[in-house]
Design an enzyme around this catalytic site. Structure first.
Site, mmCIF file in Angstrom:
data_model
loop_
_atom_site.group_PDB
_atom_site.id
_atom_site.type_symbol
_atom_site.label_atom_id
_atom_site.label_comp_id
_atom_site.label_asym_id
_atom_site.label_seq_id
_atom_site.Cartn_x
_atom_site.Cartn_y
_atom_site.Cartn_z
ATOM 1 C CE LYS A 10 3.282 18.510 -1.295
ATOM 2 N NZ LYS A 10 2.043 18.505 -0.490
ATOM 3 C CG ASP B 268 0.335 13.227 -1.134
ATOM 4 O OD1 ASP B 268 0.648 12.207 -0.478
ATOM 5 O OD2 ASP B 268 -0.120 14.267 -0.616
ATOM 6 C CE LYS C 154 -3.237 12.887 -0.550
ATOM 7 N NZ LYS C 154 -3.794 13.832 0.432
ATOM 8 C CG ASP D 179 1.035 16.984 -3.564
ATOM 9 O OD1 ASP D 179 0.622 18.142 -3.357
ATOM 10 O OD2 ASP D 179 1.349 16.198 -2.646
ATOM 11 C CG ASP E 143 -2.045 12.560 3.074
ATOM 12 O OD1 ASP E 143 -1.286 12.832 2.114
ATOM 13 O OD2 ASP E 143 -3.285 12.631 3.017
ATOM 14 C CD GLU F 189 2.859 14.837 1.065
ATOM 15 O OE1 GLU F 189 1.991 14.570 1.921
ATOM 16 O OE2 GLU F 189 2.617 15.550 0.065
ATOM 17 N NE ARG G 187 2.348 19.583 7.211
ATOM 18 C CZ ARG G 187 1.142 19.797 7.739
ATOM 19 N NH1 ARG G 187 1.012 20.107 9.011
ATOM 20 N NH2 ARG G 187 0.065 19.743 6.982
HETATM 21 N N1 BES Z 1 -1.038 17.296 -1.150
HETATM 22 C C1 BES Z 1 -1.887 17.342 -0.003
HETATM 23 C C2 BES Z 1 -2.722 18.624 0.040
HETATM 24 C C3 BES Z 1 -3.772 18.743 -1.043
HETATM 25 C C4 BES Z 1 -5.055 18.274 -0.821
HETATM 26 C C5 BES Z 1 -3.482 19.369 -2.228
HETATM 27 C C6 BES Z 1 -6.012 18.412 -1.815
HETATM 28 C C7 BES Z 1 -4.438 19.516 -3.217
HETATM 29 C C8 BES Z 1 -5.710 19.033 -3.015
HETATM 30 C C9 BES Z 1 -1.067 17.282 1.272
HETATM 31 O O1 BES Z 1 0.096 16.539 1.188
HETATM 32 C C10 BES Z 1 -1.915 16.629 2.309
HETATM 33 O O2 BES Z 1 -2.246 15.493 2.127
HETATM 34 N N2 BES Z 1 -2.253 17.365 3.358
HETATM 35 C C11 BES Z 1 -3.064 16.844 4.421
HETATM 36 C C12 BES Z 1 -2.464 17.276 5.730
HETATM 37 C C13 BES Z 1 -3.067 16.611 6.933
HETATM 38 C C14 BES Z 1 -2.787 15.131 6.910
HETATM 39 C C15 BES Z 1 -2.494 17.250 8.181
HETATM 40 C C16 BES Z 1 -4.466 17.426 4.241
HETATM 41 O O3 BES Z 1 -4.596 18.589 3.861
HETATM 42 O O4 BES Z 1 -5.427 16.693 4.467
HETATM 43 ZN ZN ZN Z 2 0.962 16.417 -0.667
HETATM 44 MN MN MN Z 3 -0.192 14.478 1.526
#
Ligand code: BES
Ligand code: ZN
Ligand code: MN
Length: 478
Positions: free
Chosen positions: A248, A253, A260, A271, A330, A332, A334
């Site tokens: 990834k 992000d 966020k 990220d 967010d 993104e 996947r």
């Molecule tokens: N990059 C984030 C995941 C992340 C969070 C990595 C904290 C490192 C530290 C990912 O893109 C994300 O934002 N995931 C969301 C998914 C949700 C919106 C379904 C999450 O985990 O909140």
């Molecule tokens: Zn992310």
């Molecule tokens: Mn994200």
């Protein structure tokens, strides 16, 4: 780069000597000699409560008693193994940042420890000084294995090479987003390709559309900096197996329109840790000359909320034809991995491994130091074994079929969000839609990709998690 060599203890002098100490203050031969020459040592170690517990590091001035300016005792715990040796070397390296030549007997503390000594010193000596006007890099230039054999020096150098690979990933991860646009990161990959004679294909924004990478294109819509997709190929003659690794590469992000909160964004330059691990691992595998074909695929983009950004409710079509309703911009990672995994599956490798800072939910499940491991039986078993040997912590997670309905969409083949509970599983179940029937493992590295505090050989910030597992997996396939 740290140089490793061997020397007899007779006549040796150095800025420091590092010796391992077992729990209950069990010294090795060198430690016993030092203790004899430094009669005040026992009282001092009592005073600072040094028992030889894992992670304890004590630096004592050598004075006139011994030919070492500093004497370092590093705790190895009750049952030392390779990881404790790696940690001891790393912890020692972090406390000897001003010493150029460091002698050690750690390579003799458990069987076949020299490689762990090499990686431990290189990993522990890492600093990220690029943006400091006053740079204070580690001074460690030479590690001397006391009474080491030629084989041990060679093993330490291999460990050092793997450590250099991890440190490359750390550099990429720690770099601010403004210094690593998708274009700039792709150029870094091209630099690695040129250095090691690797094949490389870089798709620009038009080619990303032409190749129907709808997930990557969708995520990139809100950003001004254009996306790239990098495919790095290491194809040695006589390759015994074919591994595809997908990382990834979200260089920042923001969450996109599903923005966020500010404090969650602070670390989001990291990220792209999956992509960094892929680039660094392939570089290391090429440097080691392993007899395995490895193709690395990294979709690279920012996730930004610009005026043409993806909207909640939009539907994207990924490379393999499947459609995804985007309910939360967010989620993104996947979306871009859908395309990366589709491309990997088309190459029909023996195994696909992807690495992604995919979900906050995995850190809820496993904490910040252990990665979640998902996928098919065979691939996850291989990855778990490689990770254990490499000293990276992973834990197998389930992919239950009946959870698939969590990502059912009213309008598309699937949606990019699921229930909040089991969020890391829902994300992995979406990825599964894009790997076809190739043996596949997915590492959700959202926790261990970054360290909130330094400890043993891990610095604060980007850790380079995953590089050692990929390299070890390739070694086992070669
Ligand atoms: N990059 C984030 C995941 C992340 C969070 C990595 C904290 C490192 C530290 C990912 O893109 C994300 O934002 N995931 C969301 C998914 C949700 C919106 C379904 C999450 O985990 O909140
Ligand atoms: Zn992310
Ligand atoms: Mn994200």
């Amino acid at each position: 780069m740290i140089e490793f060599r061997a020397a007899a203890s007779e006549g040796l002098s150095s800025d420091a000597i590092v010796v391992g100490v077992g729990e209950g203050r069990r010294f090795d031969a060198a430690g016993s000699v030092l203790a004899e020459k430094m009669p005040w040592l026992a009282v001092h170690l009592d005073d600072v409560e040094f028992t030889g517990k894992v992670g304890q590091v004590v630096v004592v001035p050598g004075g006139d008693a011994v030919p070492y300016r500093n004497v370092v005792f590093a705790g190895l715990g009750p049952a030392p193994d390779l990881e404790q040796v790696r940690r001891a070397a790393g912890g020692a390296a972090r406390s000897l940042a001003k010493c150029a030549t460091v002698a050690t007997t750690l390579h003799r503390s458990v069987p076949a420890a020299a490689e762990a000594v090499g990686s431990g010193f290189v990993l522990g000596a890492y600093t990220f000084t690029r943006h400091k006007t006053e740079k204070k890099p580690s001074a460690i230039a030479t590690v001397v294995l006391i009474d080491g054999t030629e084989e041990e020096v060679a093993a330490a150098a291999i460990g050092g090479l793997v450590g250099d690979g991890v440190n490359l990933a750390r550099d990429l991860i720690n770099e601010p987003a403004m210094g690593k646009s998708p274009v700039a990161l792709a150029e870094r990959a091209a630099g690695i390709a040129a250095e090691f004679g690797l094949g490389i294909r870089i798709l620009d924004e038009q080619q990303i559309v032409a190749e129907r990478l709808g997930g990557l294109r969708g995520v990139s819509l809100g950003a001004t900096n254009p996306p790239r997709l990098v495919e790095l190929r290491y194809e040695p003659p006589g390759a015994k197996a074919f591994l595809a690794v997908v990382g990834k590469g979200i260089v920042f992000d923001s969450g996109g329109l599903s923005l966020k909160p500010a404090d969650s964004m602070e670390t989001m330059k990291t990220d792209m840790s999956g992509a960094a691990a892929v680039f660094a691992a392939i570089r290391t595998i090429a440097a080691l000359g392993l007899a395995v074909k490895v193709v690395g695929i990294a979709p690279l983009t920012e996730n930004m909320p610009g005026g043409s950004a993806l909207r909640p409710g939009d539907v994207l079509q990924a490379r393999n034809g499947k459609t995804i309703e985007v309910l939360n911009t967010d989620a993104e990672g996947r979306l871009i991995l859908a395309d990366g995994l589709s491309l990997a599956a088309e190459l029909e490798p023996d195994m696909i491994l992807d690495l992604a800072t995919l979900t906050g939910a995995i850190s809820i499940a496993l904490g910040e130091k252990i990665a979640g491991l998902f996928g098919t039986e065979d691939a996850t078993a291989s990855v778990a074994a490689a990770a254990a040997a490499a000293g990276e912590r992973v834990w197998r997670m389930p992919l239950p079929d009946d959870y698939r309905k969590n990502i059912d969409s009213d309008v598309a083949d699937m949606k990019n969000t699921g229930t909040r509970y089991g969020g890391a599983i829902n994300a992995a179940l979406l990825l599964k839609e894009f790997v076809g029937d190739i043996p596949w493992a997915h590492l959700d590295i959202a926790g261990p990709a970054r360290a909130a505090e330094a400890e043993h050989y891990v610095p604060k910030g980007g850790t380079g998690f995953g590089v050692r597992t990929i390299v070890e997996l390739a070694r086992r396939m070669a």
